[in-house]
Scaffold this active site. Structure first.
Site, PDB file in Angstrom:
ATOM      1  N   ASP A 142       0.850  -1.199   0.000  1.00 38.81           N
ATOM      2  CA  ASP A 142       0.000   0.000   0.000  1.00 38.81           C
ATOM      3  C   ASP A 142       0.880   1.242   0.000  1.00 38.81           C
ATOM      4  O   ASP A 142       0.569   2.260   0.621  1.00 38.81           O
ATOM      5  CB  ASP A 142      -0.939  -0.003   1.200  1.00 38.81           C
TER       6      ASP A 142
ATOM      7  N   ALA B  15      -2.665   7.101   5.941  1.00 38.82           N
ATOM      8  CA  ALA B  15      -2.851   7.402   4.524  1.00 38.82           C
ATOM      9  C   ALA B  15      -1.871   6.581   3.702  1.00 38.82           C
ATOM     10  O   ALA B  15      -0.838   7.073   3.242  1.00 38.82           O
ATOM     11  CB  ALA B  15      -2.661   8.899   4.266  1.00 38.82           C
TER      12      ALA B  15
END
Length: 390
Positions: A277, A311
């Site tokens: 990610d 994030a």
């Protein structure tokens, strides 16, 4: 073409077993054989690798950026090439460049960029992962809620049209904004459908799996948790043997204790595999970046919005492998499979993820203490840690 090469002197992991005192032969970008030194072709280029480990190249199905580039901010083939190059320095030889929830025009540009990158044969580019915008606002995570929406016919057409020109396309969706019929259509078009960013319960998740969803995006994060009366998507992911699950092993997104529980609880034949990610910070000294008009801050291995919301991740795949092996005591072989064979199987990338005859000669050379030495794609060296200084 890469010609014939013989890798000698290394301990070789083919994805299932280790081979000592053997030679890895590659022919024109594919694995030829793992055999005794005397059987190496006389015309082969000898690659000396004494004391090193050779493993299958790493495969990452969720990469948002790298090398200072966020795909959302630079949705073009050059941006894809920059991202792939940044992650190759950490052993990733194939990745799905991921677009986070964005405007329809950015999604179109991203699809065109992926098609261009495939046409240009960008080293390491495997395909596109569209993470949103058809998610649940309640489980939005860092995704901009103003851009989250229901899937409509034009959205479906963009995805299926993209898949017609790319070998691999994946999308993360939530049942709240995508119908069972749309999931069936996506799966029938050959698109990998992953459930994520959703508050769905076990029964609904099971129905969507039966309709064609085959994966769960970043297990535990941005989804309904495991409860004793409502097992949620976490319960579905672990109990359903047909759902493969991505896992971010950075120690921030999931507590190591929860990782261990998940690994022990996961029903097969599907697996838990590693994803980074990763954002644009990988391979840079940047202290943050912009995403959908918001600042993301980098501090202490974490990436967060101003309110502290995680994030994405600030980790590479080799670091994820080391985390699994060193912090969770996972056998090195299993940690390596979680970064190679399992993600390849999850998207049906036959010919990748293992070093077997006929498979792509995508490989990583590591030192015994799991530091980078070099990365090879299609039998060609594309990164040398000694020459790059890292």
């Amino acid at each position: 073409m890469s010609g014939i090469k013989a890798f000698v002197g290394a301990r070789i992991f083919d994805g299932a077993a280790w081979h000592d005192d053997r030679v890895l032969v590659t022919v024109d970008g594919r694995v030829g054989d793992i055999s005794g030194r005397m059987s190496a072709p006389a015309e082969a280029e000898i690659i000396d690798a004494p004391g090193l480990l050779i493993t299958p190249g790493f495969i990452d199905l969720q990469v948002n950026g790298g090398g200072g580039v966020m795909f959302n901010n630079q949705p073009d083939a050059k941006g894809i090439a920059r991202i792939c190059s940044a992650h190759a320095k950490f052993g990733t030889t194939a990745l799905m460049v991921t677009l986070i929830t964005d405007r329809p025009d950015i999604t179109l540009r991203a699809a065109e960029a992926g098609i261009d990158a495939h046409r240009e044969r960008v080293p390491g580019f495997l395909g596109l992962h569209f993470e949103g915008p058809h998610l649940s606002v309640a489980r939005k995570g860092t995704h901009d809620p103003a851009l989250i929406r229901k899937m409509e016919a034009p959205d479906l057409a963009v995805l299926t049209g993209c898949k017609a020109k790319l070998p691999f396309v994946m999308t993360t969706v939530a049942p709240e904004n995508v119908t069972l019929e749309q999931v069936k259509a996506l799966a029938e078009a050959g698109i990998v459908v992953s459930l994520g960013h959703t508050d769905t319960g076990l029964d609904m998740a099971t129905a969507y799996a039966e309709a064609g969803a085959s994966m769960v995006t970043h297990l535990f994060n941005a989804m309904s948790p495991l409860g004793h009366r409502e097992p949620g998507l976490v319960g579905a992911a672990l109990s359903n043997g047909k759902l493969d699950c991505g896992l971010i092993a950075d120690g921030f997104h999931v507590d190591p204790a929860a990782m261990g529980i998940a690994l022990r609880a996961k029903n097969g034949p599907a697996h838990i595999f590693l994803v980074t990610d990763a954002m644009s910070t990988i391979g840079t000294d940047d202290d943050g970046f912009e995403l959908n008009g918001r600042r993301v801050y980098r501090n202490g291995g974490r990436l967060t919005l101003e309110d502290g919301t995680l994030a994405g991740a600030d980790i590479d795949m080799l670091s994820c492998i080391r985390f699994m092996h060193e912090k969770l005591d996972a056998p090195l072989e299993e940690a390596l499979r979680m970064a190679s064979a399992y993600p390849a199987e999850a998207i049906g990338a036959s010919g990748k993820g293992r070093l077997l005859p006929g498979f792509d000669a995508d490989l990583v050379m590591l030192t015994p203490d799991l530091q980078m030495h070099s990365t090879w794609i299609g039998g060609d060296k594309i990164h040398d840690a000694a020459r790059s200084g890292g």
